[in-house]
Scaffold this active site. Structure first.
Site, PDB file in Angstrom:
ATOM      1  N   ASP A  67       0.758  -1.081  -0.073  1.00  0.00           N
ATOM      2  CA  ASP A  67      -0.057  -0.016   0.042  1.00  0.00           C
ATOM      3  C   ASP A  67       0.964   1.136  -0.055  1.00  0.00           C
ATOM      4  OD1 ASP A  67       0.887  -0.540   2.479  1.00  0.00           O
ATOM      5  OD2 ASP A  67      -0.957  -0.769   3.403  1.00  0.00           O
ATOM      6  N   ASP A 136      -7.730  -2.510  14.364  1.00  0.00           N
ATOM      7  CA  ASP A 136      -9.110  -2.844  13.822  1.00  0.00           C
ATOM      8  C   ASP A 136      -9.281  -3.985  12.730  1.00  0.00           C
ATOM      9  OD1 ASP A 136      -8.057  -1.740  11.535  1.00  0.00           O
ATOM     10  OD2 ASP A 136      -9.276  -0.012  11.523  1.00  0.00           O
ATOM     11  N   HIS A 138      -7.343  -4.543  10.117  1.00  0.00           N
ATOM     12  CA  HIS A 138      -7.137  -4.376   8.660  1.00  0.00           C
ATOM     13  C   HIS A 138      -5.824  -4.874   8.360  1.00  0.00           C
ATOM     14  CE1 HIS A 138      -4.915  -0.215  10.077  1.00  0.00           C
ATOM     15  NE2 HIS A 138      -3.869  -1.229   9.182  1.00  0.00           N
ATOM     16  N   GLU A 143      -9.722  -1.183   5.290  1.00  0.00           N
ATOM     17  CA  GLU A 143     -10.105  -0.957   6.619  1.00  0.00           C
ATOM     18  C   GLU A 143     -11.577  -1.759   6.843  1.00  0.00           C
ATOM     19  OE1 GLU A 143      -8.516   0.615   8.695  1.00  0.00           O
ATOM     20  OE2 GLU A 143      -7.987   2.579   8.303  1.00  0.00           O
TER      21      GLU A 143
HETATM   22  C1  GLP Z   1      -0.530   0.160   8.683  1.00  0.00           C
HETATM   23  C2  GLP Z   1      -0.246  -0.632   7.516  1.00  0.00           C
HETATM   24  C3  GLP Z   1      -0.442  -1.902   7.705  1.00  0.00           C
HETATM   25  C4  GLP Z   1       0.222  -2.441   8.865  1.00  0.00           C
HETATM   26  C5  GLP Z   1      -0.518  -1.816  10.116  1.00  0.00           C
HETATM   27  C6  GLP Z   1      -0.127  -2.220  11.354  1.00  0.00           C
HETATM   28  O1  GLP Z   1      -1.894   0.662   8.545  1.00  0.00           O
HETATM   29  N1  GLP Z   1      -0.920   0.061   6.391  1.00  0.00           N
HETATM   30  O2  GLP Z   1       0.123  -2.637   6.605  1.00  0.00           O
HETATM   31  O3  GLP Z   1      -0.066  -3.849   8.969  1.00  0.00           O
HETATM   32  O4  GLP Z   1      -0.419  -0.465   9.845  1.00  0.00           O
HETATM   33  O5  GLP Z   1       1.276  -1.626  11.585  1.00  0.00           O
HETATM   34  P1  GLP Z   1       2.046  -1.967  12.881  1.00  0.00           P
HETATM   35  O6  GLP Z   1       2.815  -3.296  12.523  1.00  0.00           O
HETATM   36  O7  GLP Z   1       2.806  -0.838  12.891  1.00  0.00           O
HETATM   37  O8  GLP Z   1       1.330  -2.297  14.151  1.00  0.00           O
END
Ligand code: GLP
Length: 261
Positions: A67, A136, A138, A143
């Site tokens: 992304d 959440d 995702h 989302e």
């Molecule tokens: C972001 C990214 C996701 C990632 C998520 C969790 O929103 N787009 O790909 O999995 O954060 O991040 P973290 O690993 O820092 O908790």
């Protein structure tokens, strides 16, 4: 789904790196799906170490990011392209032209999204997809309420995700973009093997919902239950809400021949 509960995030990172090293060992020209966020960072450090110390080569690997923010230039330090270069690919021998990311600054975002899906297919599809999970539930930036069959497209970020990600923008939510381009859930499910990483107690609830809850668009990661080859690597803290944690420990932990290795 294979649920591997490790004593520490570091132990999980070694397993993630093992999966990627095996994929590259089988086919030097493998296609790896990369995620940003903090969850995969230890795995990336382990891959960098193996490249440096053991000569693990990424020269023929194609890498696709999950992304990207919309509205940040690709060179912005907090663009996901900058992030993955800084945290991983700049430290490997992966050619710059082999790093692909959604073009969040394209004039025609819809066309750029379609082109991105096509590029993944043209590369032969993703062999191993690394994933984190949002609080959440995702995956990528899909989302809650995202279509489980979605393809790469423009999405609006939730307030919760923008608050979570404001830590990368001097804690200022106003600097966090409101939109992103993300691989769809359907795009992610096309990968041959998906490895989801989650550490820490803030991830315990979304992990349990994703692994043991009903399949629902309100928990996008629950769509992974539909995939034939998913490995979920969690530390003890992220496993506490799993009803069948003992079963997973018994089945997958300390088992030298579990399916992916
Ligand atoms: C972001 C990214 C996701 C990632 C998520 C969790 O929103 N787009 O790909 O999995 O954060 O991040 P973290 O690993 O820092 O908790």
């Amino acid at each position: 789904m294979e649920i591997v509960i490790t004593d520490t995030p570091e132990a999980g990172a070694v397993l993630v790196a093992d999966v990627i090293e095996r994929a590259i060992g089988r086919d030097r020209a493998s296609v790896i799906g990369l995620a940003t966020g903090s969850s995969p960072l230890l795995s990336y450090r382990e891959l960098i170490r193996r490249h440096r110390d053991t000569g693990l080569s990424f020269a023929d690997v194609e890498a696709f990011l999950l992304d990207e923010y919309v509205g940040l230039h690709a060179d912005h330090p907090e663009s996901y392209r900058s992030f993955i270069k800084r945290e991983l690919t700049d430290h490997l021998d992966l050619p710059g032209s082999n790093l692909h990311s959604p073009d969040g600054s394209a004039a025609d975002l819809a066309a750029a999204a379609v082109a991105y899906d096509r590029a993944i297919v043209d590369a032969g599809g993703v062999d191993v997809q690394i994933l984190g999970i949002g609080r959440d539930g995702h995956i990528g930036f899909n989302e809650p309420s995202s279509s489980l069959g979605s393809r790469t497209r423009l999405k609006t970020l939730t307030e919760e995700t923008r608050i979570d990600n404001s830590r990368f923008f001097d804690g200022d939510i106003d600097q966090v973009p409101r939109h992103c381009m993300t691989q769809g859930i359907g795009t992610i499910l096309d990968a041959r093997h998906i490895v989801m990483i989650a550490n820490g107690d803030a991830k315990a609830k979304p992990v349990a919902l994703a692994v043991e809850g009903p399949i629902t668009a309100m928990v996008p990661a629950s769509a992974l239950q539909l995939h034939p080859h998913v490995t979920v690597i969690v530390d003890e803290a992220a496993s506490v809400a799993l009803t069948h944690a003992d079963y997973y420990r018994h089945t997958y932990r300390n088992k030298p021949s579990w399916q992916t290795l």
